[in-house]
Design a protein around this motif. Structure first.
Motif, PDB file in Angstrom:
ATOM      1  N   VAL A  34       5.444  -3.886  -3.757  1.00 11.41           N
ATOM      2  CA  VAL A  34       5.091  -2.293  -3.861  1.00 11.41           C
ATOM      3  C   VAL A  34       6.230  -1.345  -3.188  1.00 11.41           C
ATOM      4  O   VAL A  34       6.733  -1.589  -2.148  1.00 11.41           O
ATOM      5  CB  VAL A  34       3.666  -2.287  -2.867  1.00 11.41           C
ATOM      6  N   ARG A  84       5.348  -2.423  -8.577  1.00  6.15           N
ATOM      7  CA  ARG A  84       4.610  -1.310  -8.699  1.00  6.15           C
ATOM      8  C   ARG A  84       5.331  -0.235  -7.934  1.00  6.15           C
ATOM      9  O   ARG A  84       5.426  -0.353  -6.618  1.00  6.15           O
ATOM     10  CB  ARG A  84       3.256  -1.203  -8.333  1.00  6.15           C
ATOM     11  N   HIS A 107      -2.154  -4.844  -4.695  1.00  4.03           N
ATOM     12  CA  HIS A 107      -0.730  -5.205  -5.319  1.00  4.03           C
ATOM     13  C   HIS A 107      -0.435  -6.246  -4.395  1.00  4.03           C
ATOM     14  O   HIS A 107       0.194  -7.389  -4.958  1.00  4.03           O
ATOM     15  CB  HIS A 107       0.007  -4.145  -5.457  1.00  4.03           C
ATOM     16  N   ARG A 134       2.720  -8.801  -5.835  1.00  4.71           N
ATOM     17  CA  ARG A 134       3.694  -7.602  -6.533  1.00  4.71           C
ATOM     18  C   ARG A 134       4.184  -6.863  -5.340  1.00  4.71           C
ATOM     19  O   ARG A 134       3.845  -6.581  -4.038  1.00  4.71           O
ATOM     20  CB  ARG A 134       2.636  -6.625  -7.125  1.00  4.71           C
TER      21      ARG A 134
END
Ligand code: UDP
Length: 240
Positions: free
Chosen positions: A129, A100, A122, A127
């Motif tokens: 970031v 992201r 996140h 994920r």
């Protein structure tokens, strides 16, 4: 899974890292090379937040030295970091990593707004970031943005990837007899004016007890070594 020294890290990549040999702009091959390294540690289970610089495209201070309004130039510099963030997002997604981009300047068509709690979520979901647009404020640098994000996202360390393999008493690119420090305190960095990160970033890291691992970005496998606890480069932490 091998033992991890750090489970959540903030990796600061300067814009220069993405420029490759051309030293300006974005070199897709260099982007892919770094993304492979970042993907490797992400797959090991390390939660990775990235702060990307913009110096390969634009620096407010350099523009203001030539007459541009400093704040105006700094906003341009922050926009440059967004371009780099999108390039890294592309590179990481090619490696199969979920990412992201979260920007400190709203740019909803290409990124999420930076919201601390969402960023943490996140990270928890694995994920990567990618924090773009620095702190969102002029007169700061992406080094300071890195220290700020590291503190608020509760990372265990700041990984500062640089051109050289640690912190030296003088510029090793210029002086052959430069000596590398294996470790340093924040105060030593500040009082000796060592070129690790700018003083605002160092102070923020010091106040929040965030270790800074400085290592060579161009040696492959280094990010993995740092998160696994290998003593490479220089570690800045603690008191005198
Ligand atoms: N910048 C800013 N505020 C921030 C972060 C960055 O104004 O919070 C601007 C500043 O002009 C800076 C440029 O963005 O020169 C690029 O960032 P930096 O120089 O830190 O990039 P790096 O040297 O890491 O590539």
């Amino acid at each position: 899974m091998s033992e991890l020294r750090f489970q959540r890290v903030l990796l600061k990549l300067s814009g220069e890292a993405l420029a490759g040999k051309q030293k300006f702009g974005i070199d897709p091959e260099s982007v892919s090379a770094f993304c492979r390294e970042i993907a490797e540690v992400s797959r090991m289970g390390v939660q990775v937040a990235l702060v990307i610089g913009g110096g390969n495209i634009f620096r407010g201070m350099a523009a203001s030295a030539k007459g541009m309004d400093r704040a105006q130039g700094d906003y341009m510099g922050m926009l440059a970091t967004v371009m780099n963030a999108l390039a890294v997002q592309d590179g990481l997604e090619k490696e199969g990593i979920q990412t992201r981009v979260m920007s400190a300047i709203s740019m909803q068509e290409v990124s999420e707004p930076y919201i601390r709690r969402r960023a943490i979520r996140h990270l928890e979901k694995g994920r990567v970031v990618i924090c773009a647009a620095g702190t969102g404020n002029p007169y700061f640098t992406t080094d300071t943005a890195a220290a700020l994000r590291a503190a608020e996202l509760h990372t265990q360390a700041i990984l500062k990837a640089t051109k050289v393999d640690g912190v030296y008493d003088k510029d090793p690119m210029v002086h052959e007899d430069a000596v590398k420090y294996p470790s340093l305190s924040y105060i030593e960095v500040l009082s000796k004016r060592l070129q690790v990160m700018d003083s605002t970033a160092i102070s923020l890291a010091m106040d929040n007890n965030l270790p800074i691992a400085v290592f060579n970005l161009f040696e492959s496998g280094n990010i993995k070594k740092v998160v696994s606890g290998e003593n490479i480069g220089t570690l800045v932490e603690g008191g005198d």
